[in-house]
Enzyme design. Structure first.
Site, PDB file in Angstrom:
ATOM      1  N   ASP A 170     -17.090 -69.615  -3.288  1.00 26.70           N
ATOM      2  CA  ASP A 170     -17.340 -71.053  -3.279  1.00 26.70           C
ATOM      3  C   ASP A 170     -16.131 -71.849  -3.754  1.00 26.70           C
ATOM      4  O   ASP A 170     -15.955 -73.005  -3.362  1.00 26.70           O
ATOM      5  CB  ASP A 170     -18.543 -71.376  -4.163  1.00 26.70           C
ATOM      6  N   THR A 203     -27.118 -76.666  -7.269  1.00 28.07           N
ATOM      7  CA  THR A 203     -27.296 -75.228  -7.448  1.00 28.07           C
ATOM      8  C   THR A 203     -26.162 -74.613  -8.261  1.00 28.07           C
ATOM      9  O   THR A 203     -26.045 -73.393  -8.329  1.00 28.07           O
ATOM     10  CB  THR A 203     -27.381 -74.526  -6.076  1.00 28.07           C
ATOM     11  N   ALA A 204     -25.330 -75.457  -8.881  1.00 24.79           N
ATOM     12  CA  ALA A 204     -24.222 -74.968  -9.702  1.00 24.79           C
ATOM     13  C   ALA A 204     -24.563 -75.174 -11.182  1.00 24.79           C
ATOM     14  O   ALA A 204     -25.578 -74.674 -11.659  1.00 24.79           O
ATOM     15  CB  ALA A 204     -22.931 -75.679  -9.304  1.00 24.79           C
TER      16      ALA A 204
END
Length: 466
Positions: free
Chosen positions: A202, A329-330
């Site tokens: 990512d 979602t981090a």
């Protein structure tokens, strides 16, 4: 050279504000570059800039608003708050939405966003994960294929050519001189890259976002890292997948970004970074989140939060996370926030270890402007970081303004928006993974026999059997 296809509609001319902007670093509406959509409807008003949320849900043009500081009126170009799209403007026999001639809206289902090329892409930027030997072979294979099979101009970061392990590869040495290099912080890549390919995790996508602080070319990310939440493609059959994308057969997820502007109480005060150097940028776009924390201080953070100029609350705790749906979602999910699909126009506000049992994370509309400042009663200063970079100190009287950027990151889907996102939840976070509950065989037998026994009676029978 790419565009996002949408059905043509008729729009009205936009009256644009001519109010000057104080800081040249603030985003300003500009003619839509070749990387952004130009539908038949938008072609006549190409000077109106698409917002990130409009690219996902609505086409809103001619949006300008003002925000005031103490004693000073400042003008800010930013997005507006958006509700869910609705094709109906009338509610019941009498009610309807008041028409605003300054706003033109085109409703488009995010699921219909697909990539098209109105000219063949010629230049491609390849970003690879650093300090990972396992990525070297796929990198050489990809670059060689793009040069020889697709006759594309391949850009790489200059530091890639200095990799000792890579220079030991015979195949790479044969194509090394054909690569075009750039240096981060020195060379401007705006309007020079048609397409981006990421090899790694990512972090490679976050780096691509950092390199392009305005219009971002379409990004195709291959999973060669650890988590791979934002990298949906597998490298096994990269030739077929890349060919499909270059031919225009791909769905898009437009990942909104946050525009963050640091306002200093005194313009003469230099911004400090962790290494003591002066911070060069006053405005920065982030793909995941901006984090305000207490830094090395042992005291609680005391941060005032404003929304569109209205005081909301004070955050007392370790800090505050302001994130995009992509960033939900981090760090945000680790701090207790909900996970939000990247096509939802929203901004997440998540406290970090708040000293209050009732302070839950909140979601606000994408177009609002958040102002975050160190409370006058705070015992210490705060520190802010942008996607984990450019960490700097916020002093008393300084403020940070955050709103949705007008420049999203067009992320190419392996399948589609829904399938890719839920697959990443399952693969990366093992979302809702548990053993399946077994069915009650006894209940099935009783139903088949026509018995009127209830589940309570069945449980009693089990007790008696024991």
């Amino acid at each position: 050279m790419s565009s996002y296809s949408s059905p043509p509609e008729t729009t009205k001319p936009i009256k644009k504000s001519t109010t000057p902007i104080e800081n040249a670093e603030h985003e300003q509406p500009q003619p839509v570059p070749c990387k952004l959509p130009l539908t038949n409807a938008a072609a006549s008003s190409a000077a109106a800039t698409a917002t990130s949320t409009e690219a996902q849900l609505l086409h809103v043009e001619g949006t300008a608003s003002n925000s005031s500081d103490v004693g000073t009126m400042r003008w800010w170009w930013r997005t507006r708050s958006l509700n869910a799209p609705s094709p109906f403007q009338q509610f019941g026999p009498c009610g309807r939405i008041m028409k605003n001639s300054a706003m033109v809206m085109q409703i488009q289902d995010p699921a219909s966003q697909r990539l098209t090329w109105y000219k063949p892409p010629l230049t491609v930027l390849v970003i690879k994960k650093v300090s990972d030997a396992s990525v070297l072979a796929p990198f050489v294979q990809l670059v060689e294929w793009l040069l020889q099979e697709k006759n594309m101009v391949v850009w790489v970061e200059s530091a890639v050519l200095e990799d000792s392990l890579l220079n030991e590869n015979d195949r790479f040495r044969s194509i090394r001189d054909k690569l075009v290099t750039f240096k981060d912080g020195r060379d401007d890549l705006t309007d020079r890259i048609d397409f981006i390919v990421c090899l790694g995790g990512d972090g490679t996508l976050l780096y691509a976002s950092l390199l392009f602080q305005q219009s971002v070319p379409p990004v195709m990310a291959f999973h060669l890292g650890s988590l791979g939440f934002l990298t949906p493609f597998r490298f096994d059959n990269f030739q077929e997948q890349l060919t499909n994308v270059l031919e225009g057969h791909a769905a898009l997820t437009l990942r909104s970004r946050l525009r963050c502007v640091v306002n200093r109480k005194s313009e003469k005060r230099h911004e400090r970074t962790d290494d003591g150097s002066k911070s060069a940028a006053n405005s920065i776009l982030v793909l995941n989140e901006v984090v305000i924390d207490r830094g090395p201080s042992p005291y609680l953070s005391n941060i005032d939060l404003f929304l569109d100029g209205k005081y909301i609350t004070s955050v007392q705790g370790d800090g505050l996370i302001v994130s995009t749906p992509t960033g939900s979602t981090a760090y945000a999910v680790a701090a207790g926030a909900s996970m939000i699909h990247p096509s939802v126009p929203a901004i997440l506000v998540t406290p970090i270890c708040p000293h209050s049992l009732s302070f839950r994370p909140i979601v606000v509309p994408a177009g609002v402007e958040l102002k975050i400042s160190v409370s006058p009663e705070s015992r210490n200063t705060s520190w802010v970081s942008f996607d984990g970079r450019n960490r700097q100190e916020l002093f008393h009287g300084d403020s940070l303004r955050v709103t949705t950027s007008i420049y999203p990151v067009p992320s190419i889907c392996a399948l589609d928006q829904i399938t890719d996102w839920f697959a990443s939840l399952a693969d990366g976070l093992h979302w809702n993974v548990r053993k399946r509950q077994k069915c009650l065989d006894e209940l099935s037998d009783l139903t088949a026999s026509g018995s009127e026994d209830t589940l309570d009676e069945l449980e009693n029978m089990k007790l008696y059997d024991v």
